[in-house]
Write a protein that holds these residues in place. Sequence first.
Motif, PDB file in Angstrom:
ATOM      1  N   ASP A 147      -4.187   0.065  -6.660  1.00 46.15           N
ATOM      2  CA  ASP A 147      -5.267   0.908  -5.906  1.00 46.15           C
ATOM      3  C   ASP A 147      -5.060   1.912  -4.726  1.00 46.15           C
ATOM      4  O   ASP A 147      -5.561   2.852  -4.792  1.00 46.15           O
ATOM      5  CB  ASP A 147      -5.877  -0.252  -4.899  1.00 46.15           C
ATOM      6  CG  ASP A 147      -6.861  -1.321  -5.700  1.00 46.15           C
ATOM      7  OD1 ASP A 147      -6.841  -1.185  -6.909  1.00 46.15           O
ATOM      8  OD2 ASP A 147      -7.006  -2.344  -5.320  1.00 46.15           O
ATOM      9  N   ALA A 148      -3.457   1.885  -4.424  1.00 46.92           N
ATOM     10  CA  ALA A 148      -3.100   2.883  -3.366  1.00 46.92           C
ATOM     11  C   ALA A 148      -2.775   4.128  -4.364  1.00 46.92           C
ATOM     12  O   ALA A 148      -3.155   5.363  -3.945  1.00 46.92           O
ATOM     13  CB  ALA A 148      -2.214   2.255  -2.522  1.00 46.92           C
ATOM     14  N   TYR A 190       2.918 -10.445   8.610  1.00 43.88           N
ATOM     15  CA  TYR A 190       4.122  -9.678   8.909  1.00 43.88           C
ATOM     16  C   TYR A 190       4.381  -8.648   7.768  1.00 43.88           C
ATOM     17  O   TYR A 190       5.009  -9.180   6.748  1.00 43.88           O
ATOM     18  CB  TYR A 190       5.084 -10.357   9.291  1.00 43.88           C
ATOM     19  CG  TYR A 190       6.371  -9.435  10.037  1.00 43.88           C
ATOM     20  CD1 TYR A 190       6.087  -9.322  11.383  1.00 43.88           C
ATOM     21  CD2 TYR A 190       7.303  -8.799   9.330  1.00 43.88           C
ATOM     22  CE1 TYR A 190       6.931  -8.297  12.023  1.00 43.88           C
ATOM     23  CE2 TYR A 190       7.941  -7.810   9.960  1.00 43.88           C
ATOM     24  CZ  TYR A 190       7.893  -7.747  11.262  1.00 43.88           C
ATOM     25  OH  TYR A 190       8.674  -6.861  11.837  1.00 43.88           O
ATOM     26  N   ILE A 191       4.016  -7.348   8.055  1.00 43.35           N
ATOM     27  CA  ILE A 191       4.464  -6.424   6.997  1.00 43.35           C
ATOM     28  C   ILE A 191       5.581  -5.556   7.036  1.00 43.35           C
ATOM     29  O   ILE A 191       5.735  -5.127   8.491  1.00 43.35           O
ATOM     30  CB  ILE A 191       3.330  -5.603   6.795  1.00 43.35           C
ATOM     31  CG1 ILE A 191       1.844  -6.468   6.349  1.00 43.35           C
ATOM     32  CG2 ILE A 191       3.479  -4.494   5.411  1.00 43.35           C
ATOM     33  CD1 ILE A 191       2.091  -7.050   5.075  1.00 43.35           C
ATOM     34  N   ILE A 192       6.469  -5.492   6.531  1.00 44.38           N
ATOM     35  CA  ILE A 192       7.743  -4.652   6.395  1.00 44.38           C
ATOM     36  C   ILE A 192       7.714  -3.319   5.752  1.00 44.38           C
ATOM     37  O   ILE A 192       7.118  -3.351   4.683  1.00 44.38           O
ATOM     38  CB  ILE A 192       8.943  -5.476   6.157  1.00 44.38           C
ATOM     39  CG1 ILE A 192       9.378  -6.808   6.668  1.00 44.38           C
ATOM     40  CG2 ILE A 192      10.344  -4.428   6.123  1.00 44.38           C
ATOM     41  CD1 ILE A 192      10.109  -7.603   5.786  1.00 44.38           C
ATOM     42  N   PRO A 193       7.708  -2.169   6.588  1.00 42.51           N
ATOM     43  CA  PRO A 193       7.497  -0.901   5.907  1.00 42.51           C
ATOM     44  C   PRO A 193       8.246  -0.602   4.906  1.00 42.51           C
ATOM     45  O   PRO A 193       9.363  -0.531   4.741  1.00 42.51           O
ATOM     46  CB  PRO A 193       7.500   0.086   7.175  1.00 42.51           C
ATOM     47  CG  PRO A 193       8.259  -0.727   8.336  1.00 42.51           C
ATOM     48  CD  PRO A 193       8.271  -2.187   7.836  1.00 42.51           C
ATOM     49  N   LYS A 203       1.238   4.607  -2.579  1.00 41.66           N
ATOM     50  CA  LYS A 203       0.709   5.761  -2.136  1.00 41.66           C
ATOM     51  C   LYS A 203       1.898   6.810  -2.028  1.00 41.66           C
ATOM     52  O   LYS A 203       1.692   7.907  -2.497  1.00 41.66           O
ATOM     53  CB  LYS A 203       0.422   5.749  -0.515  1.00 41.66           C
ATOM     54  CG  LYS A 203      -0.048   6.549   0.197  1.00 41.66           C
ATOM     55  CD  LYS A 203      -0.817   6.325   1.505  1.00 41.66           C
ATOM     56  CE  LYS A 203      -1.114   7.917   2.033  1.00 41.66           C
ATOM     57  NZ  LYS A 203      -1.502   7.485   3.634  1.00 41.66           N
ATOM     58  N   ILE A 204       3.252   6.193  -1.424  1.00 44.72           N
ATOM     59  CA  ILE A 204       4.146   7.118  -1.490  1.00 44.72           C
ATOM     60  C   ILE A 204       4.646   7.803  -2.929  1.00 44.72           C
ATOM     61  O   ILE A 204       4.737   8.969  -2.870  1.00 44.72           O
ATOM     62  CB  ILE A 204       5.354   6.591  -0.892  1.00 44.72           C
ATOM     63  CG1 ILE A 204       5.028   6.289   0.591  1.00 44.72           C
ATOM     64  CG2 ILE A 204       6.744   7.540  -0.865  1.00 44.72           C
ATOM     65  CD1 ILE A 204       6.408   5.428   1.309  1.00 44.72           C
ATOM     66  N   PRO A 205       4.712   7.071  -3.807  1.00 46.85           N
ATOM     67  CA  PRO A 205       4.908   7.689  -5.303  1.00 46.85           C
ATOM     68  C   PRO A 205       4.023   8.493  -5.719  1.00 46.85           C
ATOM     69  O   PRO A 205       4.196   9.808  -6.150  1.00 46.85           O
ATOM     70  CB  PRO A 205       5.141   6.511  -6.344  1.00 46.85           C
ATOM     71  CG  PRO A 205       5.379   5.369  -5.439  1.00 46.85           C
ATOM     72  CD  PRO A 205       4.921   5.637  -4.048  1.00 46.85           C
ATOM     73  N   ALA A 206       2.653   8.270  -5.563  1.00 41.84           N
ATOM     74  CA  ALA A 206       1.586   9.066  -5.968  1.00 41.84           C
ATOM     75  C   ALA A 206       1.708  10.523  -5.140  1.00 41.84           C
ATOM     76  O   ALA A 206       1.353  11.544  -5.881  1.00 41.84           O
ATOM     77  CB  ALA A 206       0.175   8.285  -5.724  1.00 41.84           C
ATOM     78  N   GLU A 207       1.790  10.423  -3.819  1.00 46.63           N
ATOM     79  CA  GLU A 207       1.681  11.625  -3.249  1.00 46.63           C
ATOM     80  C   GLU A 207       3.025  12.475  -3.566  1.00 46.63           C
ATOM     81  O   GLU A 207       2.951  13.830  -3.657  1.00 46.63           O
ATOM     82  CB  GLU A 207       1.855  11.270  -1.628  1.00 46.63           C
ATOM     83  CG  GLU A 207       0.890  10.912  -1.155  1.00 46.63           C
ATOM     84  CD  GLU A 207       0.900  10.336   0.316  1.00 46.63           C
ATOM     85  OE1 GLU A 207      -0.081  10.228   0.973  1.00 46.63           O
ATOM     86  OE2 GLU A 207       2.319  10.134   0.810  1.00 46.63           O
ATOM     87  N   THR A 235       0.752  -1.186   0.077  1.00 43.00           N
ATOM     88  CA  THR A 235       0.105  -0.068   0.079  1.00 43.00           C
ATOM     89  C   THR A 235       0.871   1.353  -0.009  1.00 43.00           C
ATOM     90  O   THR A 235       0.755   2.061  -0.847  1.00 43.00           O
ATOM     91  CB  THR A 235      -0.807  -0.217   1.353  1.00 43.00           C
ATOM     92  OG1 THR A 235      -1.845  -1.119   1.100  1.00 43.00           O
ATOM     93  CG2 THR A 235      -1.880   1.292   1.284  1.00 43.00           C
ATOM     94  N   ALA A 236       1.824   1.376   0.801  1.00 41.41           N
ATOM     95  CA  ALA A 236       2.848   2.500   0.777  1.00 41.41           C
ATOM     96  C   ALA A 236       3.622   2.581  -0.232  1.00 41.41           C
ATOM     97  O   ALA A 236       3.726   3.655  -0.819  1.00 41.41           O
ATOM     98  CB  ALA A 236       3.767   2.218   2.117  1.00 41.41           C
TER      99      ALA A 236
END
Length: 323
Positions: free
Chosen positions: A178-179, A301-304, A146-150, A142-143
Amino acid sequence: MKSMIRSFTFATVAAATLAVFAATPAAAAEKVVLGVAIPAATHGFTGGIVFWANQAKKELEKAHPDLKVIVKTAANAAEQANQLQDLMAVSKINTLVVFPFESAALTKPVAAVHDKGVYVTVVDRGLTDTSAQDAYVSGDNTAFGKIPAEYLAKAMNGKGNLVALRGIATTLDNERWDAFTGVMKNHPEIKILDARYANWNRDDAFKVMQDYLTRFKQIDAVWAADDDMAVGVLKAIDQAKRSDIKIVFGGAGAKGMIKTLMDGKDPRIQANVSYSPKFMYDAIKLTAEARLKGEKLPPTYIIPSELITRENAAKFYFPDSPF
């Protein structure tokens, strides 16, 4: 594919994960025979996946006499499905760590292994039916979208034309897309001209970008959702001698792209997002050591992921890494 904080060490992952192991462990097996099923090294990121899988095999077998690790690489989904059958029938695995080549195509083959009582950890490209797995380890998809879009929305001042290159049709690609589009919905003056799969592959991305350049006379930015694809995109832009494209945002923090970002060699490369293939090593190690103790991993387990800019790029640059 065709993404995690590189400095996020295994010790950190292990400490956080072991703290939340299931309270009631299963009986430990006498010997753990762990199959690893992963895509072949068809591009930089999967090259990193293969490297880290073999690194885990070497280190874990040396440290644990009661562990055998068998690594299989596949060039396509059908080959990977056949390898799962071989791991069951020939190698007699009782544990599986699988990085699915494709989500939908591998869900039933993985479920068939799971139904035989094999403990299954799925990595990165999720299955379409999560009941076929015991644990899931991934970067933050998701990040990753989201991060590139922002960043692009801000860099484009909220308006202009954008094209996108997606990876392979998988659950993680859907999460990223989707993000990304979720953010872009808040910027109606940014027009996404087209979004096509380029398979996290620089040659495929080159061809997709050539098509975009032929069809669209004004492109302000490109989201190539992987650094290998970004390389192909840049090559196509340079070959066409187009000067309208001001920013190309890749992803996953490949060492070549991070070096370019650090050095400021290409003004189109302004930022990146972390997503290291080392999570393959972490997933194998965590799974193996848990099963040797008769324990289970947490279900997820999700790694940021983190925004990489010129200011912080040095901490994401590992010149000796294969990716």
